[in-house]
Scaffold this active site. Structure first.
Site, PDB file in Angstrom:
ATOM      1  N   ASP A  79     -37.376  -8.502 151.398  1.00 26.98           N
ATOM      2  CA  ASP A  79     -36.136  -8.115 150.731  1.00 26.98           C
ATOM      3  C   ASP A  79     -35.461  -9.393 150.253  1.00 26.98           C
ATOM      4  O   ASP A  79     -34.739 -10.043 150.994  1.00 26.98           O
ATOM      5  CB  ASP A  79     -35.244  -7.328 151.704  1.00 26.98           C
ATOM      6  CG  ASP A  79     -33.915  -6.919 151.071  1.00 26.98           C
ATOM      7  OD1 ASP A  79     -33.628  -7.370 149.948  1.00 26.98           O
ATOM      8  OD2 ASP A  79     -33.175  -6.151 151.710  1.00 26.98           O
ATOM      9  N   LYS A 105     -29.133  -8.090 142.965  1.00 30.16           N
ATOM     10  CA  LYS A 105     -28.035  -9.063 142.921  1.00 30.16           C
ATOM     11  C   LYS A 105     -28.081 -10.041 141.735  1.00 30.16           C
ATOM     12  O   LYS A 105     -27.667  -9.670 140.658  1.00 30.16           O
ATOM     13  CB  LYS A 105     -27.933  -9.771 144.272  1.00 30.16           C
ATOM     14  CG  LYS A 105     -27.493  -8.799 145.374  1.00 30.16           C
ATOM     15  CD  LYS A 105     -26.684  -9.416 146.485  1.00 30.16           C
ATOM     16  CE  LYS A 105     -25.908  -8.381 147.257  1.00 30.16           C
ATOM     17  NZ  LYS A 105     -26.582  -7.852 148.447  1.00 30.16           N
ATOM     18  N   TYR A 107     -16.438  -0.781 152.374  1.00 31.63           N
ATOM     19  CA  TYR A 107     -16.331  -1.285 153.757  1.00 31.63           C
ATOM     20  C   TYR A 107     -14.873  -1.523 154.163  1.00 31.63           C
ATOM     21  O   TYR A 107     -14.550  -2.552 154.751  1.00 31.63           O
ATOM     22  CB  TYR A 107     -17.081  -2.614 153.917  1.00 31.63           C
ATOM     23  CG  TYR A 107     -18.490  -2.637 153.366  1.00 31.63           C
ATOM     24  CD1 TYR A 107     -19.473  -1.804 153.902  1.00 31.63           C
ATOM     25  CD2 TYR A 107     -18.843  -3.487 152.334  1.00 31.63           C
ATOM     26  CE1 TYR A 107     -20.767  -1.821 153.416  1.00 31.63           C
ATOM     27  CE2 TYR A 107     -20.138  -3.514 151.842  1.00 31.63           C
ATOM     28  CZ  TYR A 107     -21.095  -2.674 152.385  1.00 31.63           C
ATOM     29  OH  TYR A 107     -22.377  -2.710 151.891  1.00 31.63           O
ATOM     30  N   TYR A 131     -29.979  -6.704 157.211  1.00 32.29           N
ATOM     31  CA  TYR A 131     -29.229  -5.775 156.365  1.00 32.29           C
ATOM     32  C   TYR A 131     -30.064  -5.505 155.120  1.00 32.29           C
ATOM     33  O   TYR A 131     -30.514  -6.443 154.455  1.00 32.29           O
ATOM     34  CB  TYR A 131     -27.866  -6.361 155.961  1.00 32.29           C
ATOM     35  CG  TYR A 131     -27.171  -5.524 154.911  1.00 32.29           C
ATOM     36  CD1 TYR A 131     -26.418  -4.410 155.271  1.00 32.29           C
ATOM     37  CD2 TYR A 131     -27.307  -5.810 153.556  1.00 32.29           C
ATOM     38  CE1 TYR A 131     -25.811  -3.615 154.307  1.00 32.29           C
ATOM     39  CE2 TYR A 131     -26.707  -5.018 152.582  1.00 32.29           C
ATOM     40  CZ  TYR A 131     -25.965  -3.925 152.970  1.00 32.29           C
ATOM     41  OH  TYR A 131     -25.379  -3.138 152.009  1.00 32.29           O
TER      42      TYR A 131
HETATM   43  C1  LIG Z   1     -26.932  -6.521 148.915  1.00 32.93           C
HETATM   44  C2  LIG Z   1     -28.212  -6.301 149.588  1.00 32.93           C
HETATM   45  C3  LIG Z   1     -28.872  -5.067 149.504  1.00 32.93           C
HETATM   46  C4  LIG Z   1     -28.270  -3.872 148.829  1.00 32.93           C
HETATM   47  O1  LIG Z   1     -28.058  -4.049 147.470  1.00 32.93           O
HETATM   48  P1  LIG Z   1     -27.024  -3.109 146.672  1.00 32.93           P
HETATM   49  O2  LIG Z   1     -27.176  -3.529 145.262  1.00 32.93           O
HETATM   50  O3  LIG Z   1     -25.672  -3.401 147.250  1.00 32.93           O
HETATM   51  O4  LIG Z   1     -27.439  -1.710 146.914  1.00 32.93           O
HETATM   52  C5  LIG Z   1     -30.099  -4.959 150.123  1.00 32.93           C
HETATM   53  N1  LIG Z   1     -30.662  -5.988 150.766  1.00 32.93           N
HETATM   54  C6  LIG Z   1     -30.070  -7.198 150.845  1.00 32.93           C
HETATM   55  C7  LIG Z   1     -30.759  -8.315 151.555  1.00 32.93           C
HETATM   56  C8  LIG Z   1     -28.811  -7.387 150.278  1.00 32.93           C
HETATM   57  O5  LIG Z   1     -28.204  -8.573 150.394  1.00 32.93           O
END
Ligand SMILES: *Cc1c(COP(=O)(O)O)cnc(C)c1O
Length: 449
Positions: free
Chosen positions: A268, A297, A46, A174
């Protein structure tokens, strides 16, 4: 190219054969490494590379402290993008990974089983919202979301409703950087706007804030359901899209709308999962079980890439068939990596042995207090805290101002990375009071003058 030539291929030759200026590479003593040396070869995330300041060289990290090549220490308030929830280099994680490294790092997941992955699947099923009993492993959050989308589309295909293949998602959401994930963000007002003509069209709607908003969503869902596979949401906190919160009641109502209109509910929890909002998973605060849930994460405590997509048995069952084309066609090469799964198991040990959720509650109270002063700053329009997430929202901020802020924060000895119009603190859950106060104080000071 013969091997010998390859091994002899050095910087002079690189300079002679390439029209790029030669890399300023030189042998560096431990501790004297400077990232300028490699900056002509890396491409940063980014980042407008033309104007990017040189990243800070980190030589080691421990707890919430990052040690830089010049000997400076920074207090980390980012947990490296939500990941390092136990702090850096937690001895239990390092020990578990070292032991695994000596036994088995990786074998393919098709046809071969490895103990850490199978154990982890069972442990995730045990702590996930009741009913999420199947685990599909992958290596990054974005891929976990892509898999969730493929599962949802194929679920309806296998049910005999192939026309249900769009998604409802929310403005300011996101879900990752790959194609399917990007399509879930707003086409014009997201960081992925440049790719809008390349992406499949989805239904990106306003996130309901009240009864009227919920009614509007209910109407939209009712209208869209014949062609919609599911709805995806970051439960309780929209993260990278602006750190916006909603209540468990809203979340629960959205889930009910999905149930009413035959939409798969996809949570998510890649950022919110593993305690960040005060419960192990944010969905728990609404008392709901998603049909599909994405994790990533903090899954490995911030040590190594791993992600997972969990589903209910009801979703999974729709893929059982005598027809091979009804199987889910996805299989990341490094799926179920033994080293990463060992790290995740060790991270789950720490959630069991150490009082992480209490620590999050404590951080929440501390941040409420410590960030309150920021409300007095002229540029600040809102200060909000949920779990171990503290957000200071600015009236408006151009990239130059954000860059100045970042610099001031580093000068104050803290590592925070404001973006867009927000400054956010998402520390390791193990952070001490004094360090947390220093982080909040640094934000207050940086917003002055
Ligand atoms: C970081 C994130 C992603 C993407 O994860 P990556 O490991 O960077 O591909 C997807 N959804 C949410 C809510 C995120 O915070």
């Amino acid at each position: 190219m013969p091997l010998l030539e390859l091994t002899m291929f050095n910087d002079e030759q690189a300079a002679a054969t390439s029209h790029q200026p030669p890399a300023r590479s030189r042998k560096l003593e431990a501790g004297s490494w400077e990232p300028e040396a490699g900056l002509s070869h890396v491409w940063l995330p980014y980042t407008q590379m033309q104007t990017a300041p040189t990243p800070l060289p980190v030589v080691s990290a421990e707890g919430v402290r990052l040690r830089l090549a010049d000997g400076r220490e920074l207090i980390d308030g980012t947990a490296s993008w939500w990941c390092a929830c136990h702090g850096y280099q937690h001895p239990h994680l390092i020990r578990a990974m070292t032991e695994q490294l000596q036994k088995l790092t990786h074998v393919m997941f098709a046809g071969l089983a490895n103990e850490p992955a199978y154990t982890l699947a069972a442990r995730l099923a045990a702590i996930a919202p009741a009913g999420l009993s199947r685990v599909f492993f992958s290596d990054s959050g974005s891929v976990a979301v892509e898999i969730a989308m493929k599962m949802a589309v194929q679920f309806w295909l296998n049910v005999g409703k192939p026309e249900k293949r769009k998604f409802i998602s929310f403005e300011n959401g996101y879900h990752g950087d790959t194609m399917g994930c990007m399509s879930l963000s707003h086409r014009e007002f997201s960081m992925h706007a440049a790719y809008r003509h390349y992406l499949p069209a989805q239904h990106v709607l306003p996130l309901p804030r009240d009864a009227a908003g919920l009614e509007a969503l209910d109407r939209a869902a009712s209208q869209l359901k014949p062609k919609t596979a599911g709805l995806i949401i970051e439960p309780l906190v929209q993260c990278a899209g602006g750190m916006k919160f909603h209540t468990p009641d809203i979340l629960s109502a959205i889930w009910h709308i999905c149930k009413r209109h035959d939409l798969l509910f996809i949570a998510d929890e890649i950022a919110t999962g593993f305690g960040r909002t005060g419960t192990v998973f944010a969905c728990a605060q609404a008392g709901i079980t998603p049909d599909i849930m994405c994790l990533g994460k903090a899954l490995t405590g911030g040590t190594i890439g791993l992600a997972a997509t969990l589903t209910t048995e009801a979703v999974f069952d729709r893929f059982l068939s005598s027809r091979s084309e009804q199987a889910l066609m996805h299989g990341p090469t490094f799926m179920g990596n033994a080293l990463a799964c060992a790290a995740a198991n060790a991270s789950l040990d720490l959630f069991e042995r150490e009082p992480r959720l209490l620590q999050v509650r404590h951080i929440e109270a501390r941040l409420q207090n410590a960030l309150a002063a920021c409300r007095k700053r002229k540029r600040v329009v809102d200060v909000r805290v949920k779990g171990a997430i503290g957000v200071v929202q600015l009236r408006q901020a151009d990239p130059t101002y954000i860059q100045t802020l970042r610099q001031k924060l580093v000068e104050a000895g803290v590592w925070l990375r404001p973006f867009g119009d927000v400054i956010y603190i998402i520390p390791a859950f193990t952070i001490g009071d004094e360090d947390l106060t220093t982080l909040a104080r640094a934000v207050y000071d940086a917003l002055g003058a």
